[in-house]
Enzyme design. Structure first.
Site, PDB file in Angstrom:
ATOM      1  N   SER A  42       5.239  -7.041   3.405  1.00  0.00           N
ATOM      2  CA  SER A  42       5.820  -7.124   4.755  1.00  0.00           C
ATOM      3  C   SER A  42       6.706  -8.689   4.643  1.00  0.00           C
ATOM      4  O   SER A  42       6.425  -9.565   4.056  1.00  0.00           O
ATOM      5  CB  SER A  42       4.581  -7.333   5.819  1.00  0.00           C
ATOM      6  N   CYS A  53       9.621   1.465   3.720  1.00  0.00           N
ATOM      7  CA  CYS A  53      10.652   0.289   4.078  1.00  0.00           C
ATOM      8  C   CYS A  53      12.046   0.822   4.097  1.00  0.00           C
ATOM      9  O   CYS A  53      12.787   0.289   4.678  1.00  0.00           O
ATOM     10  CB  CYS A  53      10.639  -0.517   2.769  1.00  0.00           C
ATOM     11  N   GLU A  79      -4.789  -3.756  -1.963  1.00  0.00           N
ATOM     12  CA  GLU A  79      -6.214  -3.563  -1.616  1.00  0.00           C
ATOM     13  C   GLU A  79      -6.553  -2.381  -0.948  1.00  0.00           C
ATOM     14  O   GLU A  79      -7.735  -1.867  -1.033  1.00  0.00           O
ATOM     15  CB  GLU A  79      -7.216  -4.931  -1.162  1.00  0.00           C
ATOM     16  N   ARG A  80      -5.726  -1.957  -0.322  1.00  0.00           N
ATOM     17  CA  ARG A  80      -5.729  -0.774   0.507  1.00  0.00           C
ATOM     18  C   ARG A  80      -5.504   0.543  -0.369  1.00  0.00           C
ATOM     19  O   ARG A  80      -5.928   1.664   0.078  1.00  0.00           O
ATOM     20  CB  ARG A  80      -4.680  -0.657   1.650  1.00  0.00           C
ATOM     21  N   LYS A  82      -1.239  -7.446  -9.062  1.00  0.00           N
ATOM     22  CA  LYS A  82      -2.528  -7.584  -8.093  1.00  0.00           C
ATOM     23  C   LYS A  82      -1.996  -6.372  -7.181  1.00  0.00           C
ATOM     24  O   LYS A  82      -1.039  -6.505  -6.302  1.00  0.00           O
ATOM     25  CB  LYS A  82      -2.389  -8.786  -7.298  1.00  0.00           C
ATOM     26  N   PHE A 103       0.650  -1.247   0.027  1.00  0.00           N
ATOM     27  CA  PHE A 103      -0.115   0.136   0.170  1.00  0.00           C
ATOM     28  C   PHE A 103       0.800   1.459   0.058  1.00  0.00           C
ATOM     29  O   PHE A 103       0.418   2.280  -0.216  1.00  0.00           O
ATOM     30  CB  PHE A 103      -1.100   0.035   1.181  1.00  0.00           C
ATOM     31  N   GLU A 134       9.350  -4.119  13.066  1.00  0.00           N
ATOM     32  CA  GLU A 134       9.048  -3.181  12.163  1.00  0.00           C
ATOM     33  C   GLU A 134       7.485  -2.722  12.537  1.00  0.00           C
ATOM     34  O   GLU A 134       6.941  -3.371  12.551  1.00  0.00           O
ATOM     35  CB  GLU A 134       9.157  -3.807  10.533  1.00  0.00           C
TER      36      GLU A 134
HETATM   37  P1  NAD Z   1       1.516  -6.691   3.096  1.00  0.00           P
HETATM   38  O1  NAD Z   1       2.389  -7.735   3.186  1.00  0.00           O
HETATM   39  O2  NAD Z   1       0.325  -6.580   4.243  1.00  0.00           O
HETATM   40  O3  NAD Z   1       0.785  -6.810   1.690  1.00  0.00           O
HETATM   41  C1  NAD Z   1       1.616  -6.532   0.440  1.00  0.00           C
HETATM   42  C2  NAD Z   1       0.878  -7.544  -0.557  1.00  0.00           C
HETATM   43  O4  NAD Z   1       0.689  -8.824  -0.244  1.00  0.00           O
HETATM   44  C3  NAD Z   1      -0.645  -6.828  -0.807  1.00  0.00           C
HETATM   45  O5  NAD Z   1      -0.945  -6.767  -2.167  1.00  0.00           O
HETATM   46  C4  NAD Z   1      -1.431  -7.916  -0.097  1.00  0.00           C
HETATM   47  O6  NAD Z   1      -2.769  -7.988  -0.581  1.00  0.00           O
HETATM   48  C5  NAD Z   1      -0.709  -9.127  -0.162  1.00  0.00           C
HETATM   49  N1  NAD Z   1      -1.130  -9.786   1.164  1.00  0.00           N
HETATM   50  C6  NAD Z   1      -1.182  -9.387   2.610  1.00  0.00           C
HETATM   51  N2  NAD Z   1      -1.243 -10.522   3.075  1.00  0.00           N
HETATM   52  C7  NAD Z   1      -0.961 -11.551   2.465  1.00  0.00           C
HETATM   53  C8  NAD Z   1      -1.018 -13.079   2.692  1.00  0.00           C
HETATM   54  N3  NAD Z   1      -1.345 -13.479   4.055  1.00  0.00           N
HETATM   55  N4  NAD Z   1      -1.018 -13.884   1.814  1.00  0.00           N
HETATM   56  C9  NAD Z   1      -0.845 -13.545   0.412  1.00  0.00           C
HETATM   57  N5  NAD Z   1      -0.913 -12.132   0.228  1.00  0.00           N
HETATM   58  C10 NAD Z   1      -0.976 -11.319   1.145  1.00  0.00           C
HETATM   59  O7  NAD Z   1       2.527  -5.323   3.254  1.00  0.00           O
HETATM   60  P2  NAD Z   1       1.660  -3.863   3.146  1.00  0.00           P
HETATM   61  O8  NAD Z   1       1.190  -3.775   4.544  1.00  0.00           O
HETATM   62  O9  NAD Z   1       0.828  -3.521   2.003  1.00  0.00           O
HETATM   63  O10 NAD Z   1       3.134  -3.091   2.997  1.00  0.00           O
HETATM   64  C11 NAD Z   1       4.044  -2.378   4.106  1.00  0.00           C
HETATM   65  C12 NAD Z   1       5.179  -3.664   4.084  1.00  0.00           C
HETATM   66  O11 NAD Z   1       5.753  -3.580   2.796  1.00  0.00           O
HETATM   67  C13 NAD Z   1       6.142  -2.912   5.053  1.00  0.00           C
HETATM   68  O12 NAD Z   1       6.610  -4.037   5.784  1.00  0.00           O
HETATM   69  C14 NAD Z   1       7.286  -2.590   4.185  1.00  0.00           C
HETATM   70  O13 NAD Z   1       8.552  -2.421   4.800  1.00  0.00           O
HETATM   71  C15 NAD Z   1       7.234  -3.506   2.973  1.00  0.00           C
HETATM   72  N6  NAD Z   1       7.854  -2.768   2.045  1.00  0.00           N
HETATM   73  C16 NAD Z   1       8.989  -3.172   1.434  1.00  0.00           C
HETATM   74  C17 NAD Z   1       9.639  -2.684   0.506  1.00  0.00           C
HETATM   75  C18 NAD Z   1      11.220  -3.021   0.116  1.00  0.00           C
HETATM   76  O14 NAD Z   1      11.499  -2.658  -1.035  1.00  0.00           O
HETATM   77  N7  NAD Z   1      11.764  -3.929   0.646  1.00  0.00           N
HETATM   78  C19 NAD Z   1       9.247  -1.654  -0.207  1.00  0.00           C
HETATM   79  C20 NAD Z   1       7.919  -1.232   0.140  1.00  0.00           C
HETATM   80  C21 NAD Z   1       7.241  -1.580   1.184  1.00  0.00           C
END
Ligand code: NAD
Length: 497
Positions: free
Chosen positions: A235, A290, A185-186, A182, A158, A398
């Site tokens: 994450s 991140c 969703e947020r 994909k 998101f 985090e």
């Molecule tokens: P998230 O993991 O909740 O969601 C990321 C994606 O995974 C979304 O599209 C979501 O729909 C999907 N998802 C969520 N839970 C899932 C599950 N149980 N099974 C399968 N798919 C699932 O992450 P977020 O809250 O949207 O984003 C923030 C996180 O992303 C933070 O941890 C941040 O550090 C990380 N991030 C990392 C980088 C990097 O370059 N390393 C860059 C941006 C964000």
């Protein structure tokens, strides 16, 4: 939060499949909020396996013609896309603010970084060049040629609804692959908008598809036999799950994950420069980056003065809508995420950290400083803890919110050791006027994106995003030449005539 009926006044997004908007097979939807007001601004469908099937089938059908399209023609479509992104720059930045909450300045930076990915991808005719060695034996030559893989799935978070998808899409497409995105969703609205711009730029139907959804949608993509590779950003627990599941289904995977970034401040640092850089790193985008610095490691005698100045600077950050130019910090993404961050603040107190500034009690209880932001928005003021120890949860996990921990150490070596104890290794910075100290930091720190007198070592299109340890799962990173390798297979041809 999941609903089966949509509010009639708020539209429900549709999927983009084979160049056309399609009603989803899935009936479940989830509200999309403006985090600054708490208002529902759309409903997003939670796509199911049939939705994923349709999108992947469209991408698979488009692949033969797209990979046979000369690379200069593929790049030319991206040039058109670039023109459209520039023409719609402000509109796209405002859309990011609306669905994510960050400031307009931050959103503009994000759109600019996304555009730079398109610019890099436009160099594909050069980036895709193979290698040749003549006479590997007498009269025998050897060459390598790059080929696209097929259907790529991109799954994005998101916090950068424009930039992160652009780490993937331009390069994957220009290499000759087709794509199913994909988005989070947020924050699904930016993806809907740039998908239309890709179509307007002349991308053939089916080359780029969008399937909205959440966990079940991702599972269907990870298990789909026609998806060749998965680019994931999100994450850490989800990244680890995506890496394992996609690999178990025979796919190439890059999964960029969470972070706990340390900012080491030496006694010789120029605090006039370091403090604004640390504040921007910790509280920019409400800490939802991140690359956010979330632990300051104060070395030796710098700690008292540094904490005093950080406190003053954080107190000057005005909370509000990202569209208001006076706003220093916007809301966090959701009310439940704010509760999660508040939970960490409570644990910091319970585990004995010194509270310098408490975002849960400042202002009107929504924690704002200055003019009151919308009480229905998901606002949380900056929090700073001092005398944090590396064992505390707030130093290890985090938080992904506006919470900064200060750990005090005596030496640079001790500071590097504190940072290296983290299971994450996304980024780290040092603030110093000593070249020798900066070099020691560079050599010993176990993280991939490093800053020297820079608070956020922002990713650049032409370098890899080089997360280490539990901040990355895979072999080839996103962006730069790594991405070209990730999105292609090679043939090595040995010829005798
Ligand atoms: P998230 O993991 O909740 O969601 C990321 C994606 O995974 C979304 O599209 C979501 O729909 C999907 N998802 C969520 N839970 C899932 C599950 N149980 N099974 C399968 N798919 C699932 O992450 P977020 O809250 O949207 O984003 C923030 C996180 O992303 C933070 O941890 C941040 O550090 C990380 N991030 C990392 C980088 C990097 O370059 N390393 C860059 C941006 C964000």
């Amino acid at each position: 939060m999941t609903t089966t009926a949509s509010n009639a006044d708020v539209r429900t997004l549709r999927m983009l499949v084979a160049g056309a908007e399609r009603a989803p097979h899935a009936t479940e939807t989830e509200p999309v909020y403006d985090p600054a007001t708490g208002a529902v601004i759309a409903h997003v469908p939670l796509g199911n396996a049939a939705d994923v099937d349709a999108a992947v089938a469209a991408a698979r059908a488009a692949f033969p013609a797209w990979q046979a399209t000369p690379v200069v023609e593929r790049a030319r479509i991206l040039f058109h896309y670039h023109t459209l992104l520039e023409a719609h720059f402000d509109e796209l930045a405002r859309l990011v603010v609306r669905e994510n909450g960050k400031t307009l300045e931050d959103a503009r930076g994000e759109v600019r970084r996304g555009i730079e990915m398109v610019e890099y991808a436009c160099g594909a005719p050069t980036l895709l060049m193979g290698e040749t060695v003549r006479d590997v034996s007498r009269g025998i030559d050897c060459e390598s040629i790059r080929y696209p893989l097929g259907v790529i799935a991109g799954i994005t978070p998101f916090n950068f609804p424009m930039m992160v998808p652009h780490w993937m899409i331009p390069l994957a497409l220009v290499c000759g692959n087709t794509f199913v995105l994909k988005p989070s969703e947020r924050t699904p609205l930016s993806a809907e908008r740039f998908a239309h711009l890709l179509t307007e730029a002349g991308l053939p139907a089916g080359v780029f598809n969008v399937v909205h959804g959440a966990r079940a949608t991702v599972t269907a993509l990870l298990e789909h036999p026609d998806v060749r590779a998965v680019s994931f950003v999100g994450s850490q627990p989800v990244a680890a799950h995506v890496y394992r599941t996609a690999a178990a289904h025979g796919k190439r995977v890059q999964a960029l994950a969470g972070a706990k970034n340390h900012l080491i401040v030496l006694p010789d640092a120029k605090l006039d420069q370091a403090v604004p850089a640390i504040i921007a790193s910790a509280f920019g985008a409400a800490g939802e980056r991140c690359l956010a610095g979330s632990v300051v490691v104060a070395v030796g005698g710098v700690a008292d003065e540094l904490v005093r100045r950080l406190d003053t600077a954080a107190g000057g950050l005005r909370l509000g809508s990202g569209l208001d130019s006076a706003t220093g910090m916007g809301p966090v993404i959701r009310a439940d995420h704010r509760e999660r961050v508040r939970g960490y603040i409570a644990r910091g107190k319970a585990q004995g950290a010194t509270v310098v500034r408490d975002g849960t009690t400042n202002g009107d209880g929504n924690g704002h400083a200055g003019a009151a932001p919308d009480p229905d928005g998901f606002f949380l003021a900056p929090t700073i803890f001092d005398r944090v120890t590396p064992e505390m949860d707030i130093a290890r996990e985090e938080i992904f919110g506006p919470v900064l921990s200060v750990v005090r150490v005596e030496t640079l070596e001790e500071g590097i050791a504190v940072a290296n104890r983290s299971r994450f290794g996304n980024a780290a910075s040092i603030f110093t006027t000593s070249g020798a100290a900066a070099r020691t930091f560079r050599e010993r720190i176990e993280a991939g994106m490093l800053g020297v007198n820079v608070g956020v070592a922002a990713p650049l299109a032409f370098f890899p995003f080089a997360g280490w340890k539990n901040s990355f799962y895979g072999d080839l990173h996103a962006t730069g030449k790594d991405a070209i390798a990730f999105y292609t297979d090679q043939k090595v041809i040995t010829s005798r005539w």
